[in-house]
Design a protein around this motif. Sequence first.
Motif, short mmCIF file in Angstrom:
data_model
loop_
_atom_site.label_atom_id
_atom_site.label_comp_id
_atom_site.label_asym_id
_atom_site.label_seq_id
_atom_site.Cartn_x
_atom_site.Cartn_y
_atom_site.Cartn_z
N GLY A 376 0.78 -1.22 0.00
CA GLY A 376 0.00 0.00 0.00
C GLY A 376 0.81 1.27 0.00
N VAL A 377 2.12 1.20 -0.14
CA VAL A 377 2.98 2.37 -0.12
C VAL A 377 3.73 2.45 -1.44
CG1 VAL A 377 4.87 3.55 1.06
CG2 VAL A 377 3.21 2.22 2.37
N VAL A 378 3.79 3.66 -2.01
CA VAL A 378 4.51 3.84 -3.26
C VAL A 378 6.00 3.80 -2.98
CG1 VAL A 378 4.84 5.34 -5.24
CG2 VAL A 378 2.61 5.23 -4.13
N MET A 379 6.71 2.89 -3.64
CA MET A 379 8.13 2.69 -3.41
C MET A 379 8.88 2.84 -4.73
SD MET A 379 7.95 1.90 -0.15
CE MET A 379 9.55 1.22 0.26
N GLU A 380 10.18 3.01 -4.64
CA GLU A 380 11.03 3.05 -5.83
C GLU A 380 11.10 1.66 -6.43
OE1 GLU A 380 13.19 5.31 -8.50
OE2 GLU A 380 12.27 6.03 -6.64
N ALA A 381 11.00 1.58 -7.74
CA ALA A 381 11.09 0.30 -8.43
C ALA A 381 12.55 -0.05 -8.65
CB ALA A 381 10.35 0.35 -9.76
N PRO A 382 12.89 -1.34 -8.74
CA PRO A 382 14.29 -1.72 -8.97
C PRO A 382 14.71 -1.42 -10.40
CG PRO A 382 12.89 -3.66 -8.96
CD PRO A 382 12.02 -2.51 -8.56
N ALA A 442 19.16 2.01 -4.90
CA ALA A 442 20.04 1.11 -4.14
C ALA A 442 19.25 0.18 -3.23
CB ALA A 442 21.04 1.94 -3.32
N VAL A 443 18.16 0.66 -2.63
CA VAL A 443 17.39 -0.19 -1.70
C VAL A 443 16.69 -1.33 -2.43
CG1 VAL A 443 15.48 -0.25 -0.07
CG2 VAL A 443 17.14 1.60 0.05
N PRO A 444 15.84 -1.06 -3.45
CA PRO A 444 15.21 -2.20 -4.13
C PRO A 444 16.20 -3.10 -4.85
CG PRO A 444 14.75 -0.15 -5.29
CD PRO A 444 15.36 0.23 -3.99
N ASP A 445 17.27 -2.52 -5.41
CA ASP A 445 18.25 -3.36 -6.11
C ASP A 445 19.01 -4.25 -5.14
OD1 ASP A 445 17.42 -2.09 -8.36
OD2 ASP A 445 19.30 -1.09 -8.82
N SER A 446 19.39 -3.72 -3.98
CA SER A 446 20.12 -4.54 -3.01
C SER A 446 19.22 -5.64 -2.46
CB SER A 446 20.66 -3.66 -1.87
OG SER A 446 19.61 -3.04 -1.15
N SER A 648 12.76 1.13 8.73
CA SER A 648 12.71 2.20 7.74
C SER A 648 11.50 2.05 6.82
CB SER A 648 14.00 2.20 6.90
OG SER A 648 13.90 3.11 5.83
N GLY A 649 10.86 3.17 6.50
CA GLY A 649 9.76 3.15 5.56
C GLY A 649 10.21 3.00 4.12
N LYS A 650 11.52 3.04 3.88
CA LYS A 650 12.03 2.91 2.52
C LYS A 650 12.25 1.46 2.11
CE LYS A 650 14.33 7.42 2.58
NZ LYS A 650 15.62 8.14 2.41
N ASN A 651 12.04 0.55 3.04
CA ASN A 651 12.23 -0.88 2.73
C ASN A 651 11.12 -1.66 3.42
OD1 ASN A 651 13.07 -3.53 2.35
ND2 ASN A 651 15.21 -3.08 2.74
N ARG A 652 10.18 -2.17 2.64
CA ARG A 652 9.05 -2.93 3.18
C ARG A 652 9.21 -4.43 2.98
NH1 ARG A 652 4.74 0.47 5.50
NH2 ARG A 652 5.59 2.55 5.16
N GLU A 653 10.38 -4.86 2.54
CA GLU A 653 10.57 -6.26 2.20
C GLU A 653 11.25 -7.06 3.30
OE1 GLU A 653 11.67 -7.00 -1.98
OE2 GLU A 653 11.88 -4.83 -2.14
N LEU A 654 11.78 -6.39 4.30
CA LEU A 654 12.48 -7.10 5.38
C LEU A 654 12.40 -6.27 6.63
CD1 LEU A 654 14.23 -9.61 6.04
CD2 LEU A 654 16.24 -8.27 5.42
N ARG A 655 12.03 -6.90 7.75
CA ARG A 655 11.94 -6.22 9.04
C ARG A 655 12.77 -7.00 10.05
NH1 ARG A 655 10.48 -2.44 6.88
NH2 ARG A 655 8.67 -1.10 7.17
N ARG A 656 14.05 -6.71 10.12
CA ARG A 656 14.92 -7.37 11.09
C ARG A 656 15.79 -6.32 11.79
NH1 ARG A 656 14.64 -13.06 10.92
NH2 ARG A 656 15.57 -12.77 12.98
N PRO A 657 15.21 -5.55 12.73
CA PRO A 657 16.01 -4.52 13.41
C PRO A 657 17.20 -5.08 14.16
CG PRO A 657 13.88 -4.84 14.48
CD PRO A 657 13.82 -5.57 13.19
N GLU A 658 17.09 -6.34 14.64
CA GLU A 658 18.25 -6.92 15.34
C GLU A 658 19.38 -7.20 14.36
OE1 GLU A 658 15.80 -10.58 14.23
OE2 GLU A 658 15.54 -8.42 14.54
N TRP A 659 19.07 -7.41 13.09
CA TRP A 659 20.13 -7.55 12.08
C TRP A 659 20.88 -6.23 11.93
CZ3 TRP A 659 18.72 -10.81 7.15
CH2 TRP A 659 18.35 -12.10 7.54
N VAL A 660 20.14 -5.13 11.90
CA VAL A 660 20.77 -3.82 11.78
C VAL A 660 21.74 -3.60 12.93
CG1 VAL A 660 20.37 -1.34 11.73
CG2 VAL A 660 18.78 -2.87 10.57
N HIS A 661 21.28 -3.85 14.16
CA HIS A 661 22.16 -3.67 15.32
C HIS A 661 23.39 -4.56 15.22
CE1 HIS A 661 19.67 -0.97 17.63
NE2 HIS A 661 18.61 -1.77 17.52
#
Length: 725
Positions: A376-382, A442-446, A648-661
């Motif tokens: 439901g959110v408009v995102m950058e396409a890869p 960079a976000v959708p491509d990565s 982050s609202g710029k990436n809706r494909e993965l939610r792993r905040p503990e990975w970020v830390h």
Amino acid sequence: MEAFYAYATAQGYRPSAAPYAPVPDEVLPAAQDASSAASVQPAADAGPGTPSGTAGPAATTSLSTAAGATPADPGVALQPPPSPSPAPAAASAVPVAAGEGFAAVEAELLGAALPFTSGARHGLSARLAGALAALREASTVPGRAGELPGLRQAVADLAARRPPVPPTAEGERLGTALAAFAAAHRGTPTAIPAVPPVPATSAGPQPTPAGTPEAGPASGQAPDLATAEAELLAAAAPFLTGNEHRSALSVHGQHVLTALRDALAPGNDHLLPVLPAARARAAELGGRRLRLPATTEADRLRTALSAYHAAATAAGITPSALPAPAPLNAPATASLTVTEPAPAAEPTAAAEASGAAPGAGGDDRAADPARRVLEGVVMEAPSASFSDDTPPPEGTPGTGGGSGSGRNYTFFLNKISAAVEQALDETNGDIEAAVKMLQKKAVPDSMALFKLTRVGGNYVHTVYPPALDFLSKPGQGEADGVWEGRQKWRNAPLYEAIKRGERDPLDVVGLDINAAYLSAFKTHLPIGALKHDPTGGFDKRKAGIHRVDQFNWDHTDLPSPLGNRIEPGPYLLDEATVRLLIRCSELGLSEPPRILESWTSGASEALLEKFRRVLQQARQTAIETEDPVTGEYVKAMYSRFTSTIGESGKNRELRRPEWVHTIRSQAFASLWLRAWKAHQAGLILVQVSGVDELHVAGGDWKKVWEEGRKPTQMKEKRFYTLGGK
């Protein structure tokens, strides 16, 4: 699916996105036999949600129980109505005036929402802003009309809750438009695309299978899709581990069935737009011969897949392993010229007469292939080379098969090169403009590259685990509860001694670590959802977040592995920091950390390993060939991947905040270990800060590390004299 919805509504079922709750003393309509059912004919007028130029699909039948039924929106669950009321057959047609009125209300809503969806104004909730942006894009892009019913329902549900809006003239206009849209949506029948005649059946309505949001009458001439879906998900459950246990089903198969399971799960209304694609992929998987062990569970899954393939095909679903193709008139390459959804086109007279949404008339200028809707959110396409996320077949050359450091990754490297060439072509060779374009993608491509590199892996990581309170930020700009060992250390006794004249001035070299975050991808990450262990202790086979008691550090000539932490413990620490504390105790520098409790899952150090190697090879090639565009592109990919896979609202494909830390702290831990190496080599540590900055004096640092730009090398960033004039 269109045939399924037409048949269900003809039998008296109504659309609903919520689970069905029985009404006391409810009387359900009895299904008619085939002899009493007339063919479903398309009406002359179309209602809201029908693309301009499409035959109006409101159905006209002679069924007494279905005459007053409203056709269902695609992507919406079906439930029996509380009590049917006979109505003339003509009542099922959508009045032209109603369609025109709804189109005008929707046009006003989109116009009122434009300042907020474009980013010029703020103050809406993320969910409402995302739903409005998605509705606007689907209304203006040709070929997207199929998404409109589900998006309209989502916006109407949000509007019915009277969401808060800013106390400004623009906010008041939007609030009025939302209220009008909710009222118009309730009072306007919604049409569906015209479908071929569907025969009736004598079978009555069946109960909803557990775990599925759909129910409908069983057909004697074709397998029941809802029943086949429920059986498939039940049969697949033992293979969708999503944690540290290896599954006998391929990674691709797990991804396909997990996507279908999540889209059908109760409460996941935001995933309804992706349900058709999930069903198409599952149907395609059902037509394959999968490698499965000779077990009872595997036999059940094979049978369920075959049955689902037949049921989906009978329901009009075309099995496909690929996403729906882009419109034929859409350009093949992405464009940087559109930075927000295009304004809605003025509705034509024909569109108003049919009740079509503004912009649905096929204006090619409204299309923006550089954007996409995700949840439901408009995102950058890869980039074009990453648009196809179909996993490469096993054994494809260049996918890193085999072992050793000489693995061939040309399959992935070619995609990176193609994205760079695309950007340079679109910017006519302007390096600066090409870099900016690639940084936006960079976000959708990565994420696309990460998914491709996970194909063939031993484990399937959990994408959206349940959120833990201490991993959620309490507000915008605020940090969550986990402490990272970021360094901000200066050798205070040395500075004081030089300031008092007790030591001679020192020549200091400021060194820089290359690609610190990229190297930090090699770290122990939790695979599945974190589970609480209140007993404490450390298990090297697991990873996650740990609550650690007060940690003492008594060395003034070395930075603390906890970084610049001043507050006393206990602390919530990620895996990389805890392992660094254990390493310090093994070196005899401190006591072992006392872990009070943990939230962990099975761990792997290889989740990002192939991803890291591909990016490292691309980076090294860019350095050797003096290619600044690829170098900046790769840097943006690994740095923005790290920063957006949390909340982050710029990436809706993965939610792993503990990975970020953990990734960030691994970079800090690597910096600390290099400081320790310099200390052991006899160099004086002057300053350790950030993620990659190390200042040393009192010796030749080139005897400790090679000079260069590889991750294992160091480069000189600055030179100064401490205590000099």
